[in-house]
Scaffold this motif. Structure first.
Motif, short mmCIF file in Angstrom:
data_model
loop_
_atom_site.label_atom_id
_atom_site.label_comp_id
_atom_site.label_asym_id
_atom_site.label_seq_id
_atom_site.Cartn_x
_atom_site.Cartn_y
_atom_site.Cartn_z
N GLU A 42 48.18 27.49 15.62
CA GLU A 42 47.71 26.89 16.37
C GLU A 42 47.14 25.76 15.90
O GLU A 42 45.83 26.34 15.39
N SER A 43 47.17 25.24 16.26
CA SER A 43 46.67 23.24 15.61
C SER A 43 45.57 22.95 17.06
O SER A 43 45.56 23.11 17.66
N GLY A 44 44.90 21.97 15.94
CA GLY A 44 43.65 21.82 17.04
C GLY A 44 44.01 20.11 17.50
O GLY A 44 45.11 20.40 18.38
N ASP A 45 42.91 20.60 18.79
CA ASP A 45 42.15 18.76 19.34
C ASP A 45 42.04 17.38 18.38
O ASP A 45 40.68 17.92 18.03
N ALA A 46 43.15 16.80 17.93
CA ALA A 46 42.56 15.97 17.09
C ALA A 46 41.96 14.62 17.78
O ALA A 46 41.27 13.60 17.15
N HIS A 47 41.68 14.60 18.84
CA HIS A 47 41.50 13.97 19.64
C HIS A 47 39.93 13.59 19.34
O HIS A 47 38.90 12.35 19.30
N PRO A 48 38.84 14.33 19.38
CA PRO A 48 37.33 14.04 18.93
C PRO A 48 36.79 13.51 17.90
O PRO A 48 36.37 12.70 17.82
N VAL A 49 37.88 13.88 17.25
CA VAL A 49 37.72 13.92 15.33
C VAL A 49 38.45 12.15 15.39
O VAL A 49 37.35 11.00 14.74
N ALA A 50 39.35 11.58 15.91
CA ALA A 50 39.93 10.08 16.36
C ALA A 50 38.43 9.64 16.91
O ALA A 50 38.33 8.38 16.35
N LYS A 51 37.82 9.69 17.91
CA LYS A 51 37.19 9.59 18.69
C LYS A 51 35.60 9.26 17.74
O LYS A 51 35.30 7.42 18.19
N LEU A 52 35.49 10.01 17.22
CA LEU A 52 34.35 9.60 16.71
C LEU A 52 34.30 8.96 15.23
O LEU A 52 34.11 7.80 14.98
N ASN A 54 36.50 6.41 15.18
CA ASN A 54 36.49 4.62 16.03
C ASN A 54 35.20 4.62 16.46
O ASN A 54 35.01 2.78 16.37
N LYS A 55 34.43 5.03 17.03
CA LYS A 55 32.49 4.43 16.98
C LYS A 55 32.76 4.69 15.68
O LYS A 55 32.10 3.47 16.02
N HIS A 56 32.40 5.07 14.35
CA HIS A 56 31.57 4.43 13.29
C HIS A 56 32.42 3.62 12.58
O HIS A 56 30.56 2.26 12.60
N LEU A 57 33.97 3.29 13.23
CA LEU A 57 34.24 1.58 13.08
C LEU A 57 34.03 0.67 13.73
O LEU A 57 34.74 -0.26 13.19
N GLY A 58 33.81 1.47 14.81
CA GLY A 58 33.46 -0.47 15.64
C GLY A 58 34.63 -0.19 16.91
O GLY A 58 34.52 -1.71 17.55
N PHE A 59 35.95 0.64 16.69
CA PHE A 59 36.47 0.28 17.23
C PHE A 59 36.10 0.86 19.01
O PHE A 59 35.32 1.40 19.11
N PRO A 60 37.53 -0.30 19.85
CA PRO A 60 36.67 0.98 21.65
C PRO A 60 37.54 2.41 21.73
O PRO A 60 38.34 3.21 20.92
N VAL A 61 36.24 2.85 22.09
CA VAL A 61 36.59 4.61 22.49
C VAL A 61 36.97 5.54 23.74
O VAL A 61 36.38 4.74 24.62
N ASP A 62 38.13 5.14 23.75
CA ASP A 62 38.71 5.13 24.80
C ASP A 62 38.29 6.27 25.83
O ASP A 62 37.73 7.81 25.49
#
Length: 62
Positions: A42-52, A54-62
């Motif tokens: 069962e795959s996990g939710d990758a959204h929290p990692v992607a948000k982190l 993006n935040k670290h790289l300075g991209f907009p976080v939705d």
């Protein structure tokens, strides 16, 4: 980090999500296959990692 794919395959095999073999163990693994022990992955939710990231790289976080 040279063998991260092997490490991942071995970990997933320990968790009974797949069978893992090397060229020298392939015949043995095939001969002893028991598909009844496989546990669905069962795959996990990758959204929290992607948000982190993006935040670290300075991209907009939705």
């Amino acid at each position: 980090m040279d063998n991260h794919q092997s490490e991942l395959a071995e970990e997933l095999a320990e968790r009974k999500h797949l069978f893992c073999a090397r060229p020298q163990t392939l015949c043995e693994v095939i001969n002893s296959l028991n598909l009844d022990i496989i546990v669905p992955y069962e795959s996990g939710d990758a959204h929290p990692v992607a948000k982190l990231i993006n935040k670290h790289l300075g991209f907009p976080v939705d």
